[in-house]
Design a protein around this motif. Structure first.
Motif, PDB file in Angstrom:
ATOM      1  N   GLY A 194      37.987  33.943   4.706  1.00 30.43           N
ATOM      2  CA  GLY A 194      39.604  34.302   4.584  1.00 30.43           C
ATOM      3  C   GLY A 194      39.713  35.107   3.361  1.00 30.43           C
ATOM      4  N   VAL A 195      39.456  35.900   3.069  1.00 34.04           N
ATOM      5  CA  VAL A 195      40.212  36.827   1.847  1.00 34.04           C
ATOM      6  C   VAL A 195      39.479  38.206   1.979  1.00 34.04           C
ATOM      7  CG1 VAL A 195      40.057  36.673  -0.897  1.00 34.04           C
ATOM      8  CG2 VAL A 195      40.644  34.207   0.152  1.00 34.04           C
ATOM      9  N   SER A 196      40.329  39.363   1.753  1.00 32.24           N
ATOM     10  CA  SER A 196      39.572  40.646   2.139  1.00 32.24           C
ATOM     11  C   SER A 196      40.051  40.768   0.328  1.00 32.24           C
ATOM     12  CB  SER A 196      40.367  41.217   2.890  1.00 32.24           C
ATOM     13  OG  SER A 196      41.490  41.297   2.789  1.00 32.24           O
ATOM     14  N   VAL A 197      40.184  42.370   0.371  1.00 37.79           N
ATOM     15  CA  VAL A 197      39.940  43.039  -1.147  1.00 37.79           C
ATOM     16  C   VAL A 197      39.757  44.048  -1.111  1.00 37.79           C
ATOM     17  CG1 VAL A 197      39.386  42.872  -3.748  1.00 37.79           C
ATOM     18  CG2 VAL A 197      38.983  40.548  -2.467  1.00 37.79           C
ATOM     19  N   GLN A 198      40.810  45.057  -1.530  1.00 36.83           N
ATOM     20  CA  GLN A 198      40.843  46.551  -1.715  1.00 36.83           C
ATOM     21  C   GLN A 198      40.938  46.891  -2.694  1.00 36.83           C
ATOM     22  OE1 GLN A 198      43.602  48.827   0.101  1.00 36.83           O
ATOM     23  NE2 GLN A 198      42.746  50.511  -0.487  1.00 36.83           N
ATOM     24  N   MET A 199      39.425  47.376  -3.214  1.00 35.09           N
ATOM     25  CA  MET A 199      39.325  47.495  -5.112  1.00 35.09           C
ATOM     26  C   MET A 199      39.756  49.110  -5.064  1.00 35.09           C
ATOM     27  SD  MET A 199      35.178  45.929  -5.641  1.00 35.09           S
ATOM     28  CE  MET A 199      35.697  46.892  -7.036  1.00 35.09           C
ATOM     29  N   ASN A 200      40.185  49.254  -6.888  1.00 40.86           N
ATOM     30  CA  ASN A 200      40.929  50.892  -6.453  1.00 40.86           C
ATOM     31  C   ASN A 200      39.548  51.408  -7.756  1.00 40.86           C
ATOM     32  OD1 ASN A 200      42.770  53.162  -6.417  1.00 40.86           O
ATOM     33  ND2 ASN A 200      44.648  52.054  -8.243  1.00 40.86           N
ATOM     34  N   THR A 201      40.303  52.656  -7.620  1.00 41.31           N
ATOM     35  CA  THR A 201      39.269  53.090  -8.863  1.00 41.31           C
ATOM     36  C   THR A 201      38.845  52.889  -9.913  1.00 41.31           C
ATOM     37  OG1 THR A 201      38.878  55.721 -10.261  1.00 41.31           O
ATOM     38  CG2 THR A 201      41.313  54.328  -9.528  1.00 41.31           C
ATOM     39  N   ARG A 202      37.921  52.871 -10.007  1.00 43.84           N
ATOM     40  CA  ARG A 202      37.275  52.076 -11.842  1.00 43.84           C
ATOM     41  C   ARG A 202      37.509  50.924 -12.053  1.00 43.84           C
ATOM     42  NH1 ARG A 202      38.476  57.092 -16.196  1.00 43.84           N
ATOM     43  NH2 ARG A 202      37.537  58.715 -15.415  1.00 43.84           N
ATOM     44  N   THR A 203      36.876  49.846 -10.723  1.00 42.04           N
ATOM     45  CA  THR A 203      36.916  48.409 -11.048  1.00 42.04           C
ATOM     46  C   THR A 203      35.965  47.859 -11.035  1.00 42.04           C
ATOM     47  OG1 THR A 203      39.586  49.033  -9.487  1.00 42.04           O
ATOM     48  CG2 THR A 203      38.810  46.391  -9.699  1.00 42.04           C
TER      49      THR A 203
END
Length: 343
Positions: A156-165
């Motif tokens: 139930g939790v989606s995550v979009q990771m940005n650069t250098r994360t």
């Protein structure tokens, strides 16, 4: 040059083949040390690279000292950027530091066991955050320079990771949680009143039961932005509640004031953009540094205060840099390893 080890050391081998191109005037040992620094600042380093570097530094006190010196030179660029030196003399000095031959055995420099100790610390806690720390390299999920990635952190939790994360995933009794070690991530939750979800970052905790929010970490500072519904932010025994379009920053001094933000600007990175609305040029440069290998160093304090309006594509940071140069008439000097000096 020591022969690179097999298997996990393939990243280290890649770093070494760059020596002849970018290290004119250095000894072979100094060239290897600078190649290690370039590898670590490339955004592609991993835990195997860090382990290989530590073994390389332990080969001899001279190896450790060479890496310490190479790191010190790169650190000098970071200090220049932080201080925003005011005149061209600073630019000339930075160039002199980058191009001169480093003398490992000179008096007053690190020697023997101390050099090995300092080099080891630099692997664990890099100067000025120039490359990922060991905790970042060992994270469950990590993005490189300019990379974005979407994952399912838990049900139930989606995550979009940005650069250098860098992010690690865990869970506690009745609570799903992730630790955002560094970088920036956007969290989108399905409503779940019986099981809250928490993000640990920079000594604080952000908790929601069904919301959309962003968290960004830079050293000991975290910025939390609520984009939909509401979240609770806890830090140093204080708690604030954020609703849609609200943001708070916390650091070692505690929780800051809640402010209202423009969600289009905050979440622009998810559309591949940097949107600037009267943003100081110094801040824009630091933002561009997140999306390109090496480092852009702004040496003019007055120039850094100029406001910037516009949109830049995060997959073309050098084009954004060229636009800034044309708009403000700045001069640039390019150095090895992706370092650009602006004055």
């Amino acid at each position: 040059m020591a022969a690179p080890e097999q298997g996990a050391e393939c990243g280290a081998r890649h770093a070494m083949i760059m020596i002849d191109n970018d290290n004119a005037g250095l000894t072979p040992l100094e060239g290897e040390a600078h190649a290690w620094v370039r590898r670590l600042t490339s955004g592609e380093a991993n835990a195997a690279d860090a382990a290989a570097l530590r073994r390389w530094c332990k080969l001899s006190p001279a190896h450790a000292a060479a890496f310490s010196e190479a790191s010190r030179l790169w650190d000098a660029f970071g200090v220049a950027g932080e201080n925003l030196r005011r005149d061209e003399k600073a630019s000339q000095e930075a160039g002199r530091l980058a191009t001169r031959r480093s003398v490992i055995g000179r008096r007053g420099f690190i020697g023997g066991a101390l050099a090995a100790s300092v080099a080891g610390v630099m692997v664990v806690r890099p100067p000025m955050g120039l490359w990922p720390s060991l905790s970042e390299l060992r994270a469950d999920y990590r993005t490189g320079t300019g990379e974005q990635r979407e994952i399912a952190a838990t049900e139930g939790v989606s995550v979009q990771m940005n650069t250098r994360t860098s992010m690690s995933v865990g869970a506690g009794a009745g609570t799903a949680a992730v630790e955002l070690i560094s970088g920036e991530a956007s969290f989108r939750m399905q409503p779940n009143p019986t099981r809250p979800f928490s993000v640990l970052a920079a000594g604080g905790r952000t908790t929601a039961r069904g919301a959309r929010f962003d968290v960004r970490v830079s050293g000991s500072t975290a910025c939390v932005t609520c984009l939909a519904d509401d979240v609770e932010v806890e830090h140093q025994a204080r708690t604030v509640k954020l609703t849609s379009r609200q943001q708070v920053v916390y650091d070692d001094r505690g929780l800051g004031a809640v402010v209202v933000i423009d969600p289009v600007i905050v979440s622009a990175w998810q559309q591949g953009l940097i949107i600037c609305n009267m943003k100081p040029l110094a801040d824009v440069i630091e933002e561009l540094n997140r999306y390109r290998p090496g480092r852009i160093v702004l040496l003019n304090a007055e120039l850094g205060r100029n406001p910037v309006n516009g949109r830049f594509r995060i997959d073309q940071p050098d084009e954004a840099l060229a636009q800034i140069e044309r708009a403000f008439g700045v001069r640039h000097r390019t150095l090895p390893g992706g370092v650009v000096l602006l004055s």
